[in-house]
Design a protein around this motif. Structure first.
Motif, PDB file in Angstrom:
ATOM      1  N   GLN A   1       0.827  -1.200   0.000  1.00 47.46           N
ATOM      2  CA  GLN A   1       0.000   0.000   0.000  1.00 47.46           C
ATOM      3  C   GLN A   1       0.867   1.258   0.000  1.00 47.46           C
ATOM      4  OE1 GLN A   1      -3.063  -0.028   2.986  1.00 47.46           O
ATOM      5  NE2 GLN A   1      -3.894  -1.988   2.326  1.00 47.46           N
ATOM      6  N   LEU A   2       1.947   1.240   0.770  1.00 46.58           N
ATOM      7  CA  LEU A   2       2.844   2.393   0.802  1.00 46.58           C
ATOM      8  C   LEU A   2       3.517   2.597  -0.559  1.00 46.58           C
ATOM      9  CD1 LEU A   2       4.551   1.882   4.279  1.00 46.58           C
ATOM     10  CD2 LEU A   2       2.746   3.518   3.712  1.00 46.58           C
ATOM     11  N   THR A   3       3.977   1.507  -1.151  1.00 42.96           N
ATOM     12  CA  THR A   3       4.636   1.603  -2.463  1.00 42.96           C
ATOM     13  C   THR A   3       3.691   2.174  -3.505  1.00 42.96           C
ATOM     14  OG1 THR A   3       6.090  -0.259  -1.907  1.00 42.96           O
ATOM     15  CG2 THR A   3       5.850   0.292  -4.238  1.00 42.96           C
ATOM     16  N   ASP A   4       2.434   1.735  -3.481  1.00 39.43           N
ATOM     17  CA  ASP A   4       1.445   2.255  -4.421  1.00 39.43           C
ATOM     18  C   ASP A   4       1.242   3.762  -4.243  1.00 39.43           C
ATOM     19  OD1 ASP A   4       1.069  -0.224  -5.537  1.00 39.43           O
ATOM     20  OD2 ASP A   4      -0.775  -0.666  -4.445  1.00 39.43           O
ATOM     21  N   ALA A   5       1.498   4.254  -3.012  1.00 40.57           N
ATOM     22  CA  ALA A   5       1.324   5.684  -2.729  1.00 40.57           C
ATOM     23  C   ALA A   5       2.612   6.475  -2.908  1.00 40.57           C
ATOM     24  CB  ALA A   5       0.802   5.851  -1.303  1.00 40.57           C
ATOM     25  N   GLY A   6       3.639   5.854  -3.463  1.00 41.13           N
ATOM     26  CA  GLY A   6       4.873   6.570  -3.763  1.00 41.13           C
ATOM     27  C   GLY A   6       5.948   6.490  -2.710  1.00 41.13           C
ATOM     28  N   PHE A   7       5.753   5.680  -1.677  1.00 39.49           N
ATOM     29  CA  PHE A   7       6.807   5.477  -0.693  1.00 39.49           C
ATOM     30  C   PHE A   7       7.895   4.582  -1.287  1.00 39.49           C
ATOM     31  CE2 PHE A   7       3.540   7.077   2.006  1.00 39.49           C
ATOM     32  CZ  PHE A   7       4.118   7.474   3.206  1.00 39.49           C
ATOM     33  N   VAL A   8       9.121   4.788  -0.840  1.00 40.09           N
ATOM     34  CA  VAL A   8      10.266   4.024  -1.320  1.00 40.09           C
ATOM     35  C   VAL A   8      10.846   3.227  -0.158  1.00 40.09           C
ATOM     36  CG1 VAL A   8      12.583   4.160  -2.314  1.00 40.09           C
ATOM     37  CG2 VAL A   8      10.780   5.734  -3.084  1.00 40.09           C
ATOM     38  N   GLU A   9      11.061   1.921  -0.364  1.00 44.54           N
ATOM     39  CA  GLU A   9      11.662   1.098   0.686  1.00 44.54           C
ATOM     40  C   GLU A   9      13.169   1.328   0.732  1.00 44.54           C
ATOM     41  OE1 GLU A   9      11.863  -3.504   2.372  1.00 44.54           O
ATOM     42  OE2 GLU A   9      10.836  -3.089   0.467  1.00 44.54           O
ATOM     43  N   LEU A  10      13.698   1.492   1.939  1.00 50.33           N
ATOM     44  CA  LEU A  10      15.125   1.665   2.155  1.00 50.33           C
ATOM     45  C   LEU A  10      15.683   0.457   2.894  1.00 50.33           C
ATOM     46  CD1 LEU A  10      15.203   5.382   3.399  1.00 50.33           C
ATOM     47  CD2 LEU A  10      15.461   4.539   1.054  1.00 50.33           C
ATOM     48  N   ALA A  11      16.922   0.100   2.576  1.00 52.17           N
ATOM     49  CA  ALA A  11      17.626  -0.949   3.313  1.00 52.17           C
ATOM     50  C   ALA A  11      18.372  -0.313   4.472  1.00 52.17           C
ATOM     51  CB  ALA A  11      18.598  -1.683   2.393  1.00 52.17           C
ATOM     52  N   GLU A  12      18.306  -0.941   5.636  1.00 48.18           N
ATOM     53  CA  GLU A  12      19.004  -0.385   6.791  1.00 48.18           C
ATOM     54  C   GLU A  12      20.513  -0.357   6.577  1.00 48.18           C
ATOM     55  OE1 GLU A  12      17.430  -1.051  10.919  1.00 48.18           O
ATOM     56  OE2 GLU A  12      16.538  -2.798   9.925  1.00 48.18           O
ATOM     57  N   SER A  13      21.021  -1.260   5.754  1.00 45.79           N
ATOM     58  CA  SER A  13      22.464  -1.346   5.527  1.00 45.79           C
ATOM     59  C   SER A  13      22.968  -0.363   4.476  1.00 45.79           C
ATOM     60  CB  SER A  13      22.830  -2.767   5.089  1.00 45.79           C
ATOM     61  OG  SER A  13      22.133  -3.113   3.895  1.00 45.79           O
ATOM     62  N   ALA A  14      22.053   0.340   3.807  1.00 47.71           N
ATOM     63  CA  ALA A  14      22.437   1.265   2.735  1.00 47.71           C
ATOM     64  C   ALA A  14      22.487   2.695   3.265  1.00 47.71           C
ATOM     65  CB  ALA A  14      21.458   1.168   1.576  1.00 47.71           C
ATOM     66  N   ALA A  15      23.175   3.565   2.520  1.00 42.26           N
ATOM     67  CA  ALA A  15      23.146   4.993   2.819  1.00 42.26           C
ATOM     68  C   ALA A  15      21.765   5.533   2.450  1.00 42.26           C
ATOM     69  CB  ALA A  15      24.230   5.723   2.036  1.00 42.26           C
ATOM     70  N   TRP A  16      21.182   6.345   3.331  1.00 43.62           N
ATOM     71  CA  TRP A  16      19.848   6.862   3.078  1.00 43.62           C
ATOM     72  C   TRP A  16      19.913   8.192   2.357  1.00 43.62           C
ATOM     73  CZ3 TRP A  16      16.429   5.839   8.020  1.00 43.62           C
ATOM     74  CH2 TRP A  16      16.280   4.457   8.168  1.00 43.62           C
ATOM     75  N   PRO A  17      18.936   8.466   1.489  1.00 44.48           N
ATOM     76  CA  PRO A  17      18.947   9.720   0.728  1.00 44.48           C
ATOM     77  C   PRO A  17      18.752  10.926   1.637  1.00 44.48           C
ATOM     78  CG  PRO A  17      16.878   8.539   0.417  1.00 44.48           C
ATOM     79  CD  PRO A  17      17.773   7.606   1.155  1.00 44.48           C
ATOM     80  N   VAL A  18      19.385  12.022   1.267  1.00 46.81           N
ATOM     81  CA  VAL A  18      19.229  13.262   2.027  1.00 46.81           C
ATOM     82  C   VAL A  18      18.036  14.070   1.524  1.00 46.81           C
ATOM     83  CG1 VAL A  18      21.674  13.386   2.597  1.00 46.81           C
ATOM     84  CG2 VAL A  18      20.846  14.501   0.518  1.00 46.81           C
ATOM     85  N   ALA A  19      17.559  13.753   0.343  1.00 46.07           N
ATOM     86  CA  ALA A  19      16.416  14.477  -0.215  1.00 46.07           C
ATOM     87  C   ALA A  19      15.151  14.130   0.564  1.00 46.07           C
ATOM     88  CB  ALA A  19      16.232  14.120  -1.684  1.00 46.07           C
ATOM     89  N   GLU A  20      14.261  15.107   0.700  1.00 48.42           N
ATOM     90  CA  GLU A  20      12.985  14.831   1.347  1.00 48.42           C
ATOM     91  C   GLU A  20      12.211  13.821   0.520  1.00 48.42           C
ATOM     92  OE1 GLU A  20       9.886  18.168  -0.287  1.00 48.42           O
ATOM     93  OE2 GLU A  20      11.113  18.725   1.442  1.00 48.42           O
ATOM     94  N   GLY A  21      11.361  13.067   1.182  1.00 49.05           N
ATOM     95  CA  GLY A  21      10.611  12.049   0.466  1.00 49.05           C
ATOM     96  C   GLY A  21       9.782  11.207   1.405  1.00 49.05           C
ATOM     97  N   LYS A  22       9.189  10.150   0.839  1.00 53.48           N
ATOM     98  CA  LYS A  22       8.358   9.212   1.593  1.00 53.48           C
ATOM     99  C   LYS A  22       9.069   7.856   1.578  1.00 53.48           C
ATOM    100  CE  LYS A  22       4.857  10.041  -1.147  1.00 53.48           C
ATOM    101  NZ  LYS A  22       3.526  10.114  -1.785  1.00 53.48           N
ATOM    102  N   TYR A  23       9.359   7.335   2.761  1.00 55.49           N
ATOM    103  CA  TYR A  23      10.216   6.154   2.855  1.00 55.49           C
ATOM    104  C   TYR A  23       9.676   5.174   3.896  1.00 55.49           C
ATOM    105  CZ  TYR A  23      13.462   9.460   0.635  1.00 55.49           C
ATOM    106  OH  TYR A  23      14.041  10.382  -0.197  1.00 55.49           O
ATOM    107  N   PHE A  24      10.169   3.919   3.806  1.00 62.56           N
ATOM    108  CA  PHE A  24       9.892   2.944   4.856  1.00 62.56           C
ATOM    109  C   PHE A  24      10.995   1.902   4.889  1.00 62.56           C
ATOM    110  CE2 PHE A  24       7.934   1.025   1.113  1.00 62.56           C
ATOM    111  CZ  PHE A  24       8.139  -0.344   1.258  1.00 62.56           C
ATOM    112  N   VAL A  25      11.128   1.269   6.046  1.00 60.66           N
ATOM    113  CA  VAL A  25      12.060   0.155   6.223  1.00 60.66           C
ATOM    114  C   VAL A  25      11.300  -1.011   6.842  1.00 60.66           C
ATOM    115  CG1 VAL A  25      14.106   1.613   6.481  1.00 60.66           C
ATOM    116  CG2 VAL A  25      12.807   0.949   8.511  1.00 60.66           C
ATOM    117  N   VAL A  26      11.735  -2.213   6.515  1.00 60.49           N
ATOM    118  CA  VAL A  26      11.150  -3.432   7.072  1.00 60.49           C
ATOM    119  C   VAL A  26      12.263  -4.225   7.737  1.00 60.49           C
ATOM    120  CG1 VAL A  26       9.946  -5.586   6.580  1.00 60.49           C
ATOM    121  CG2 VAL A  26       9.347  -3.506   5.313  1.00 60.49           C
ATOM    122  N   ARG A  27      12.032  -4.622   8.977  1.00 63.71           N
ATOM    123  CA  ARG A  27      12.944  -5.514   9.685  1.00 63.71           C
ATOM    124  C   ARG A  27      12.134  -6.716  10.151  1.00 63.71           C
ATOM    125  NH1 ARG A  27      16.383  -3.456  14.879  1.00 63.71           N
ATOM    126  NH2 ARG A  27      17.299  -2.032  13.322  1.00 63.71           N
TER     127      ARG A  27
END
Length: 427
Positions: A32-58
């Protein structure tokens, strides 16, 4: 005006039926979040500095947020909840035999109301850890066929014909055949297209196969499994999706944790570093440092969402008589003087204002003083993060049963109150 959600009782039923395990809850919310334009981030990756809509799953936990249109280093407004529900889970050596029956060894997870699990058609869900070359990958598995059943003892064999009290060690293993079927893990490996010897670990649980539904002579009730706490997972997701449509002065956050029903002490429970880590990284991505993070946290507020006890019509004496809670009577503010709930006067005021802004009535719950009170992620979150935290919920009956009951009209009211809490008028 505060944001309004698209939450309905029918959509809640669809959400629950798609989400038999905490891992599937995260999968459903993530879609549902992806359909609304959220982007999944990996905890092990560098996160973007640009504003946006994001989520992480553990694992079975998820945290989502939006910085779009919000001033840098704005405080957080967080709706918290949990993805797990009491159920029967599969043991590590699951294949058993007794009296000519093939059994699957099960044990209770959380405070499962065991009698409610008897004589139900049960499916299986969860995740498998599978060897792929020299790497271990996680695969979700879901069997929505009636492969398991925990049979009740016949009344003629009960000592007093007043029912039995299942022993969690001896009496809740499930029958699944009388022949020479393959072992459980071999069966589930085939479900995901793998060889049984490639399966190195698993987290598996049962789920009731009867579909969720809107019931009652006036279609004003919801009958479903796992309302505690998928009612909040659904409402919180809808609240976040509504809040990001009208950015305000706070960063809206949805934090859904696994393992609340067993104390939250895990790598992904509310006792873990998950929420603190995500929030600090959001501040860092916005150009702040440790000092800015601590200042931001001091102005932030969390609404710990969990389901609440409606006054039971057959057991009204089990409730505090001055605090009746009605189905379809609006969201519930939960207060406990011994801090089994985290609500204080400040947090109560914040949520009461959100309900007023959303145009929904507010109910106030207090547990009977002579009965032990349950708890939530609220006190844990408050202590772990230092956030001002308020405990809220939607009213239901039959909490921790395999099948639960809530008001159909409360679905939208609960979601809209949470949206107002997260929305542009929050300050």
């Amino acid at each position: 005006m505060p944001p309004t959600t698209n939450a309905t009782a029918a959509r809640l039923c669809t959400f629950i039926d798609a989400s038999p395990s905490p891992f599937h809850v995260c999968e459903t919310v993530a879609a549902q979040l992806t359909d609304a334009g959220f982007v999944e981030l990996a905890e092990s990756a560098a996160w973007p500095v640009a504003e946006g809509k994001y989520f992480v799953v553990r694992g079975g936990s998820l945290v989502a947020w939006s910085t779009e249109g919000v001033a840098p280093l704005a405080p957080f407004r967080i709706v918290g909840g949990h993805t797990d529900s009491p159920n029967l889970r599969v043991k590590q050596h699951p294949d058993l035999t007794s009296a000519g029956w093939q059994l699957v060894g099960l044990e209770p997870y959380g405070g499962a109301w065991l009698n409610s699990w008897l004589d139900r058609d049960l499916g299986l869900s969860g995740r498998l850890a599978v060897r792929v070359g020299n790497v271990v990958q996680q695969k979700l598995v879901r069997v929505d066929r009636p492969v398991l059943r925990v049979p009740q003892l016949a009344i003629h064999l009960s000592e007093d014909r007043k029912g039995v009290h299942p022993d969690p060690q001896r009496h809740i293993n499930a029958v699944w055949g009388t022949g020479t079927s393959p072992g459980l893990i071999e069966y589930l490996a085939a479900e995901v297209g793998e060889d049984a010897d490639a399966v190195l670990g698993w987290e598996l649980m049962t789920h009731d196969l009867a579909p969720s539904g809107v019931i009652g002579v006036e279609s004003d009730l919801v009958s479903a499994p796992r309302l505690d706490n998928q009612g909040t997972c659904y409402a919180g997701t809808q609240a976040l999706l509504a809040a990001v449509q009208e950015p305000g002065s706070v960063v809206p956050v949805l934090a859904l944790f696994d393992h609340e029903e067993v104390g939250s002490t895990s790598d992904r429970g509310a006792q873990s570093d998950l929420l603190n880590t995500v929030l600090e990284r959001v501040v860092l991505a916005g150009g702040g440092g440790r000092e800015e993070f601590l200042r931001t946290m001091s102005e932030s507020v969390c609404a710990s969402g969990d389901m609440a006890h409606a006054t039971h019509p057959n057991y009204p004496d089990r409730h505090e008589p001055a605090h009746r809670i009605a189905i379809n009577g609006g969201p519930v503010l939960k207060v406990n003087q011994n801090l089994r709930y985290a609500t204080d006067a400040s947090g109560a005021g914040v949520f009461a204002l959100a309900c007023e802004q959303a145009g929904v009535p507010l109910q106030r719950y207090v547990h009977r003083a002579d009965l032990p009170c349950g708890s939530t992620i609220g006190p844990i979150t408050a202590a772990r993060t230092g956030l001002s935290t308020v405990d809220v919920g939607a009213a239901q009956l039959a909490m921790h049963s395999a099948r639960e009951l809530m008001g159909a009209h409360d679905v939208a009211g609960y979601a809209n109150a949470l949206a107002a809490f997260l929305g542009p008028s929050a300050s």
